[in-house]
Design a protein around this motif. Structure first.
Motif, short mmCIF file in Angstrom:
data_model
loop_
_atom_site.label_atom_id
_atom_site.label_comp_id
_atom_site.label_asym_id
_atom_site.label_seq_id
_atom_site.Cartn_x
_atom_site.Cartn_y
_atom_site.Cartn_z
N ALA A 746 28.58 24.38 23.73
CA ALA A 746 28.00 24.78 25.02
C ALA A 746 26.90 25.83 24.87
CB ALA A 746 29.11 25.30 25.94
N ASP A 750 23.02 25.42 25.95
CA ASP A 750 22.33 26.31 26.90
C ASP A 750 20.90 26.58 26.44
OD1 ASP A 750 24.46 26.59 28.66
OD2 ASP A 750 25.26 28.36 27.64
N PHE A 777 24.79 19.13 32.75
CA PHE A 777 24.43 20.15 33.72
C PHE A 777 25.46 20.24 34.83
CE2 PHE A 777 22.47 21.93 37.50
CZ PHE A 777 22.11 23.16 36.98
N ARG A 784 25.36 27.82 32.30
CA ARG A 784 24.50 26.65 32.41
C ARG A 784 23.48 26.85 33.52
NH1 ARG A 784 26.03 22.32 29.63
NH2 ARG A 784 26.09 23.92 28.04
N SER A 787 20.89 29.08 32.16
CA SER A 787 20.05 28.50 31.10
C SER A 787 19.00 27.56 31.68
CB SER A 787 20.91 27.80 30.05
OG SER A 787 21.44 26.60 30.57
#
Ligand code: ARG
Ligand code: ZN
Length: 874
Positions: A746, A750, A777, A784, A787
């Protein structure tokens, strides 16, 4: 409903001790709380407890169940009649952790079947767990018992020392924790679920054996070793630098992927956003390694600056945050390169805090009022707050500051303190009055410092005139002159530092000294100055101000070439670059441009500065900083002028020269974390970026190879970023490769989202929309969201501020959806609207329309509502 600093009242009721019994489950958990109450004899008020939307199952006072007419609960405050000093109130409530998407209170991290439960209480999350006076000046002793199914929740943790554990019927088990140190409710924490652990024994300087335990899910535990090393370094450092020892038998650290902020200093049970804890060469950049070290230290340092001495109310937030950021910065400077750390910190201050201080969200380091306290975990409270502590530390000197801090900890240990208490302790321990510095805490806005030098050749004197001015803010705060410490040196025209003879001063001359400007304007006279000097001012950035000095380009070039203060050398480059940028933008003269390029060309070919500093010298101020100097901001134009400036620099250095340097650095790259290796990678990236401006095709080929062969994430991400930003033909393939390679990581993913969200200019918006459709997403994960949307609206000015306003409308739409899930994250993202009033007219109108439309949406949270209201109306 505004909360005001001036309305502070001591609590009418305290909780001496509290026993909490948790019966944990993913969908439903029950909390039994037993509060041992003490009445404040100076006040006569009924017991009022905070409690947000709790499902009350039972309530009893002194062992007797209360009837419905003996208490009132309106979903946020519980009022209980008939309590007296020494009463014990018992409540039982039901919580719904899996349905808690706000990530405040008790919530679930990860999937329902495999995830774990955890809490986040600062600032006011405890009221989402049980009824309590949820304010930082109520300090209580906690006994916490956790009960849960053993197979589903094999690990049970809470803050404090372990005090027994065992089996229960039906495959359940329990564990108890007692915290001997009274603490406010915001420092409570628990964690329960499937977690792996790494452990290390540690003996404090004062002889306590401590078990250090870092917990993470199975796929992440091997990425915790670096954090363990950092923790040990931080503990030693706090012992050696401040004489502070850890004070429990066990110290837990837990990593989660679902967290609103960076990390949290819960007593004995720190909880971290995984991105601030996990590190390994294959997926972590050098910058992120340094960040992990800093955040681990930050949270650990809170054990004294925050936990043992806590805050009286949330207006004093900077008492713990500004101080702890300062402590963390000093630690990082000691562990790494001090000048580079200073450059990074000041660059952050200018990028994040100066714009905040110049716009509608400006507030003093100690705000006077708020509606939602979570909106005040800001760059001003943290970063500017740290700068204020730095000024105090500088004023007192190393030993004096240590003396003052000893006094502060000793006098306030176990108490909830104020900024006045802090200044009083520092001042009294040194026989000096620091109260003039309180003015810094009370007024918003970045002060302007004007400097002007006059050389009298006949008298051989140099007179430095310093004047200050703080722009009027929107608040009603007073505008007093501030004490501004200015660290300075004088350079001869040949670049040597001159001995400083101050008028009227008899002691041996120094080559660097600090003068304090404590009124609107003052002259400082230096004698025996043989030739007109060049002043190096505000060395090490000795005060958080904007300096205006009438340097000529040649004078700045002299400082760039000769200043031994690494920070000021960088600062000279920044000032010169900013002027060169303006020359290019306006098509006027080119004196600064030539001076900047010439000075850097000379440094580039010499070995006079280390690689990392050189990389920073070769980097002009960022787009956000450049925008701060303008009134009708056009981010597209800023991007173009800044690119043009860098292209000029690259041309002056020459493609061949750049390529040679690039290949030499590339040949030495690896994954070692020592300063020299990190510095080489930093320069390698910078050289490749410059090369990409000169020769996109050639640089594209180099970047594609670098991407493919990179030994670690620093080189891999640098290459990917160059490919994406320069629109190279190889970008698409590299992005596909990365997406696949890190599908299960993860934190690495990101970065994949963030790199693309920072695509310059118009194409960014479509890319963001396309990435929103990626399977990975989700609006439910704060990392997330940051990012993709955060990187787009906050780190990509030319992409977000489209002339057609489509960027603003996208943000407004997403904020509505996000606010329904997680108000804290929505509010933070909304601060991207902060500078809208200073945009050029077309963008300004488009932004305003989007914000007005957003403000009309029904049911916005208090968090988002407050930000939008301030942005529109201040
Ligand atoms: N005290 C934490 C820190 O170390 C920040 C936690 C803030 N959380 C929040 N929801 N406001 O900086
Ligand atoms: Zn903190």
């Amino acid at each position: 409903s505004l909360i005001r600093l001036r309305d502070y009242r001591a609590p009418a009721w305290r909780v001496e001790a509290v026993e909490l019994d948790f019966d944990l489950g993913i969908d439903a958990s029950e909390v039994l709380a037993r509060l041992h109450l003490r009445r404040n004899p100076a006040q006569d008020a009924p017991l009022r407890l905070d409690g947000e939307n709790l499902q009350l199952l039972a309530i009893a006072l002194d062992g007797r169940t209360l009837s419905a007419d003996e208490y009132r609960y309106d979903d946020s405050v519980l009022v209980v009649d008939g309590t007296r000093d020494g009463s014990v109130l018992e409540t039982r409530v039901r919580l719904r952790p899996a349905a808690n998407t706000a990530l405040e209170g008790l919530y679930l991290s990860g999937p329902r079947e495999t995830g774990f439960l955890l809490t986040q209480c600062e600032a006011e999350g405890f009221r989402h767990i049980t009824f309590f006076p949820d304010r930082p000046d109520v300090l209580s002793r906690y006994t916490v018992t956790l009960r849960a199914d053993r197979a589903r929740f094999p690990v049970l943790l809470a803050g404090g020392n372990p005090d027994g554990a065992g089996e229960l019927e039906g495959g359940r088990h329990w564990a108890r924790f007692v915290d001997p140190h009274p603490k406010p409710s915001y420092l409570f924490a628990l964690v329960a679920g499937h977690l792996e652990v790494i452990e290390r024994g540690y003996v404090t300087a004062d002889g306590r054996a401590v078990q250090l335990k870092i917990w993470a899910e199975a796929d992440a535990i091997e990425r915790c070793h670096y954090a363990m090393d950092a923790l040990e370094r931080a503990m030693r450092w706090d012992e050696q630098t401040y004489g502070r020892n850890y004070d429990l038998d066990v110290f837990h650290v837990v990593a989660t992927h679902d967290f609103n902020m960076g990390a949290m200093e819960n007593k004995g049970l720190n909880i971290f956003n995984a991105k601030c804890l996990l590190a390994e060469p294959d997926s972590t950049t050098d910058e992120e390694y340094r960040h992990v070290e800093a955040v681990v230290a930050h949270e650990y340092f809170h054990n004294w600056s925050g936990n043992r001495v806590t805050c009286r109310d949330w207006f004093q937030l900077s008492l713990k945050e500004g101080l702890t950021v300062f402590r963390e910065q000093s630690f990082s400077a000691d562990m790494n390169s001090a000048p580079l750390k200073r450059i990074d910190d000041v660059a952050l201050l200018r990028r994040a805090q100066f714009p905040e201080d110049a716009g509608p969200l400006a507030h003093p380091v100690r705000p006077a009022q708020y509606s939602e306290i979570n909106n005040f975990y800001t760059a001003t409270v943290y970063e500017k707050g740290a700068e204020l502590v730095r000024m105090l530390a500088g004023t007192l000197g190393r030993d004096g500051f240590r003396r003052g801090m000893d006094r502060y900890f000793e006098r306030n240990d176990g108490h909830a303190a104020t900024l006045e208490d802090f200044l009083a302790a520092l001042g009294e321990a040194n026989g000096t009055d620091l109260t003039p510095y309180l003015a810094w805490y009370a007024q918003a806005g970045t002060p302007r410092l004007k400097a002007h030098g006059h050389y009298d050749a006949a008298a051989q004197t140099y007179t430095l005139t310093l004047a200050q001015q703080t722009p009027a803010g929107h608040g009603a705060e007073p505008r007093a002159p501030l004490p501004i410490p200015v660290k300075l040196a004088l350079f001869s025209p040949h670049g040597d530092m001159l001995p400083l003879h101050m008028d009227g001063q008899t002691s041996k001359p120094a080559i660097e000294l600090v003068v304090v400007l404590d009124r609107a304007e003052r002259n400082f006279v230096f004698t025996d100055v043989a030739a007109a000097p060049v002043p190096s001012l505000l060395r090490g950035f000795s005060a958080p101000v904007i300096l205006a000095c009438d340097y000529t380009p040649d004078e700045l070039a002299l400082l760039l070439a000769h200043d031994v203060d690494g920070f000021n050398r960088w600062e000279a480059s920044q000032q010169l670059a900013a002027r060169a940028y303006e020359e290019l933008r306006d098509g006027t003269a080119s004196a600064a441009l030539h001076a900047w390029c010439d000075a850097l060309a000379r440094l580039f070919d010499s070995a006079a500065v280390d690689d990392a500093l050189l990389a920073d010298l070769l980097t002009p101020p960022g787009e956000i900083e450049l925008a701060e100097r303008e009134t009708a901001i056009d981010p597209q134009r800023i991007l173009q002028s800044r690119q043009a400036l860098q292209r000029q620099l690259a041309e002056r250095l020459g493609a061949e020269n750049l390529q040679r340097r690039y290949l030499a650095l590339l040949a030495q790259t690896g994954i070692e974390l020592d300063a020299a290796s990190q510095a080489r990678r930093r320069l390698q990236r910078r050289v490749l970026e410059l090369l990409a401006l000169l020769d996109p095709v050639g640089a594209g080929a180099l970047a594609a190879t670098q991407y493919r062969d990179a030994p670690g994430m620093t080189d891999r991400l640098a290459a990917l970023s160059v490919l994406v930003r320069s629109g190279a033909a190889q970008a698409a393939a590299a992005l596909r490769d990365y997406r696949e390679r890190y599908a299960g990581n993860a934190l690495a993913l990101d970065k994949w989202f963030a790199v693309q969200a920072q695509l310059p200019g118009e194409p960014a918006l479509d890319r963001v929309r396309q990435l929103e459709r990626d399977d990975a997403f989700t609006l439910k994960n704060p990392n997330r969201v940051q990012s993709l949307l955060g990187a787009f609206v906050r780190s990509n000015p030319s992409g977000f501020h489209r002339a057609d306003g489509a960027g603003y409308r996208l943000l407004a739409e997403r904020l509505v959806a996000l606010d329904a899930l997680n108000p804290q994250v929505a509010a933070r993202l909304a601060t991207a609207f902060n500078g809208w009033q200073r945009l050029e007219p077309r963008r300004r109108e488009a932004a305003q329309a989007a914000i007005v439309e957003l403000a009309r949406q029904p049911g916005l949270s208090r968090n988002l509502g407050e930000i939008i209201d301030s942005v529109l109306n201040h």
